[in-house]
Structures are given as structure tokens and as C-alpha cells.
Design an enzyme around this catalytic site. Structure first.
Site, PDB file in Angstrom:
ATOM      1  N   HIS A   1       0.757  -1.018  -0.086  1.00 51.83           N
ATOM      2  CA  HIS A   1       0.096  -0.043   0.096  1.00 51.83           C
ATOM      3  C   HIS A   1       0.918   1.166   0.035  1.00 51.83           C
ATOM      4  O   HIS A   1       1.862   1.229   0.584  1.00 51.83           O
ATOM      5  CB  HIS A   1      -0.833   0.016   1.177  1.00 51.83           C
ATOM      6  CG  HIS A   1      -2.011   1.049   1.148  1.00 51.83           C
ATOM      7  ND1 HIS A   1      -1.979   2.474   1.361  1.00 51.83           N
ATOM      8  CD2 HIS A   1      -3.171   1.029   0.669  1.00 51.83           C
ATOM      9  CE1 HIS A   1      -2.816   3.026   1.400  1.00 51.83           C
ATOM     10  NE2 HIS A   1      -3.772   2.261   0.926  1.00 51.83           N
TER      11      HIS A   1
ATOM     12  N   GLU B   1       0.799   3.774   1.715  1.00 48.54           N
ATOM     13  CA  GLU B   1       0.981   4.216   2.949  1.00 48.54           C
ATOM     14  C   GLU B   1       2.207   3.353   3.380  1.00 48.54           C
ATOM     15  O   GLU B   1       3.079   3.895   4.432  1.00 48.54           O
ATOM     16  CB  GLU B   1      -0.080   4.289   3.718  1.00 48.54           C
ATOM     17  CG  GLU B   1      -1.042   5.705   3.449  1.00 48.54           C
ATOM     18  CD  GLU B   1      -2.510   5.361   3.632  1.00 48.54           C
ATOM     19  OE1 GLU B   1      -3.114   4.475   4.406  1.00 48.54           O
ATOM     20  OE2 GLU B   1      -3.470   6.027   3.306  1.00 48.54           O
TER      21      GLU B   1
ATOM     22  N   GLU C   1      -3.760   2.347  -7.388  1.00 42.23           N
ATOM     23  CA  GLU C   1      -4.267   3.393  -6.538  1.00 42.23           C
ATOM     24  C   GLU C   1      -3.177   4.555  -6.682  1.00 42.23           C
ATOM     25  O   GLU C   1      -2.126   4.642  -6.090  1.00 42.23           O
ATOM     26  CB  GLU C   1      -4.154   3.081  -5.011  1.00 42.23           C
ATOM     27  CG  GLU C   1      -4.933   1.909  -4.442  1.00 42.23           C
ATOM     28  CD  GLU C   1      -5.416   1.803  -3.011  1.00 42.23           C
ATOM     29  OE1 GLU C   1      -6.444   2.089  -2.750  1.00 42.23           O
ATOM     30  OE2 GLU C   1      -4.504   1.974  -1.930  1.00 42.23           O
TER      31      GLU C   1
ATOM     32  N   SER D   1     -10.282   7.416  -3.281  1.00 50.74           N
ATOM     33  CA  SER D   1     -11.660   8.303  -3.061  1.00 50.74           C
ATOM     34  C   SER D   1     -12.906   7.545  -3.870  1.00 50.74           C
ATOM     35  O   SER D   1     -13.611   8.406  -4.309  1.00 50.74           O
ATOM     36  CB  SER D   1     -11.386   9.533  -3.843  1.00 50.74           C
ATOM     37  OG  SER D   1     -10.429  10.322  -2.982  1.00 50.74           O
TER      38      SER D   1
HETATM   39  P1  13P Z   1      -9.926   6.248   0.159  1.00 54.93           P
HETATM   40  O1  13P Z   1     -10.676   5.523  -0.395  1.00 54.93           O
HETATM   41  O2  13P Z   1      -9.906   6.917   1.585  1.00 54.93           O
HETATM   42  O3  13P Z   1      -9.186   7.253  -0.749  1.00 54.93           O
HETATM   43  O4  13P Z   1      -8.123   5.430   0.511  1.00 54.93           O
HETATM   44  C1  13P Z   1      -7.893   4.613  -0.844  1.00 54.93           C
HETATM   45  C2  13P Z   1      -7.128   3.585  -0.147  1.00 54.93           C
HETATM   46  O5  13P Z   1      -6.097   3.867   0.211  1.00 54.93           O
HETATM   47  C3  13P Z   1      -7.557   1.958  -0.131  1.00 54.93           C
HETATM   48  O6  13P Z   1      -6.494   1.314   0.185  1.00 54.93           O
END
Ligand code: 13P
Length: 238
Positions: free
Chosen positions: A96, A98, A163, A201
């Protein structure tokens, strides 16, 4: 057509009481009515086992949000893919953005995906470009390189989540044309049997358009997966 996967990534949100949420989801979107798709919730590690207990009978799958490469060892704070599997997880998100921002490289994601295979669970391998990379016209190359570095060649059972980093948690969604182009690009690399999710999003209001885009086989949802009415609405759009 591949079976759609609607996956919620709760990130670091939730508490033990939230493990009743699958019941709420099931009340809004009955298992019998969604036999054509897979629904997955990835809660924080401490809730995985209880989430599985509350979800399995409702035909909702449980997953982890990350795993360590090794099965066990002196790695304080880490969780292995085997432990997730032992707690009922059938999927694990790896790479991910993050986690990549916290230091995970393509090579790390590669070994985590192998760890998932070793444990018998399906890795959801995340890729995506930054805003600067998109604006400089580099998005396809960046995502291609991430896939080359992150996806083990021997892997046959995995999911890709595209993503775009700039669309995560920002309310900014990639245009349908951008999603379509990137998913065609990824399809060309991954082949016809791999599900390719879009994330960034995704909300009830844009889910139908995104999920009906060619080569979009589902969605990875952050914020909107915390609210079962929203999550059910997105799943219904699939
Ligand atoms: P959001 O749907 O809050 O933009 O997050 C997407 C995400 O990072 C899912 O792994």
C-alpha cells in the site's frame, strides 16, 4: 468477465465493537444477492480474528493490511502471513502506498507477496504513481516498474490494486479515461486472469461509473468502507 472484488481497507480505524459491522452490511446487502461478487474487509491486526468470526457466515471475507516476509522470528511489532491465515484472513494487502511511504520498496513488497503465497492467502499488491509522476507523463512507466519489482513471477493467485497516490483520501478521483488507460496498461502486463482493482476516493456517488469501466475488476476502498451504508452502496454498484 472476472468476478468482482469489493475490498475495504480500514487502515488504523476501528475498535473491537466494530466487529459487528459485517452484520450491518449483511442487513443492507444480503449474501444471497451478492453471490456474483467477493466482499472483503481488512481491519487492523487486533480485530482480524473476531472480524473473521463475525463475517464468514455472512459470506464476507477477512484480510490483513500488511505482513512480514518471514514466518516467525525476532521482529518486534510485525505479523506474519501465517498468523493472519491462522486468524481467518484469506487476503493480505501488500505495498500500500502508505506502507511504501513508510519505507517498503518493491523488493520488500515482492517478498511479502511470496510470504502470502507461502501462507496460502492471496496478496493484493498495490501500485500507483504520485501526482508529480502523473503530471510529468511518467505514470505508466512508474506503475510498470512497480509491477516488475513487486510481483513474483511464480505467483498465479494475486490481485493488483491500482491506487494513484494523489487520489487516496483526498476526494480527488482519477478520471475515468485515466483509470481506463492505466487498467489497460496493467492488463497488458498481468494478463487476463488477474483482478485489477481501482482505489482512491471511491464513494457511493462515483462507484458505478468506476466499476463499469473496462478492466476494473473491483475497488479498494478506504474512507467509505468505514460506513456500512456507503460500503454496501458501493458493493451494490458492482
Ligand atoms: P480512500 O478510499 O480513503 O481514498 O483510500 C483509498 C485507499 O488507500 C484504500 O487502500
Amino acid at each position: 468477465m472476472l468476478r468482482k472484488l469489493i475490498a475495504g481497507n480500514w487502515k488504523m480505524h476501528g475498535e473491537q465493537a466494530w466487529t459487528i459491522k459485517p452484520a450491518g452490511f449483511d442487513g443492507m446487502f444480503k449474501a444471497a444477492d451478492r453471490s456474483h461478487l467477493d466482499v472483503l474487509i481488512c481491519p487492523p491486526f487486533p480485530y482480524v480474528r473476531e472480524m473473521f468470526a463475525a463475517s464468514a457466515s455472512r459470506n464476507i471475507l477477512t484480510g490483513g493490511q500488511d505482513c512480514h516476509a518471514l514466518e516467525k522470528g525476532a521482529h518486534t511489532g510485525e505479523v506474519s502471513a501465517e498468523m493472519l491465515a491462522d486468524c481467518g484472513a484469506s487476503y493480505v494487502i501488500v505495498g500500500h502506498s502508505e506502507r511504501r511511504a513508510a519505507g517498503d520498496t518493491d523488493a520488500d513488497v515482492h517478498v511479502k507477496a511470496m510470504a502470502a503465497k507461502r501462507a496460502g492467502i492471496t496478496p493484493i499488491i498495490c501500485v500507483g504513481e504520485s501526482l508529480a509522476q502523473r503530471e510529468s507523463g511518467d505514470a505508466n512507466n512508474i506503475v510498470g516498474a512497480q509491477l516488475a519489482g513487486s510481483v513474483p513471477e511464480c505467483l498465479t493467485d494475486y490481485v493488483i490494486a491500482y491506487e494513484p497516490v494523489w487520489a487516496i483520501g483526498t476526494g480527488k478521483v482519477a478520471s475515468v479515461d485515466d483509470i481506463k488507460d492505466m487498467h489497460v496498461h496493467i492488463r497488458g502486463i498481468a494478463g487476463d486472469t488477474i483482478r485489477i482493482l481501482y482505489g482512491g476516493s471511491v464513494k457511493p456517488g462515483n462507484a458505478a461509473e468506476i466499476l463499469s469501466t473496462e478492466n476494473v475488476d473491483g475497488a479498494l476502498i478506504g474512507g467509505a468502507s468505514l460506513n456500512m451504508a456507503d460500503f454496501a452502496a458501493i458493493a451494490k454498484a458492482a
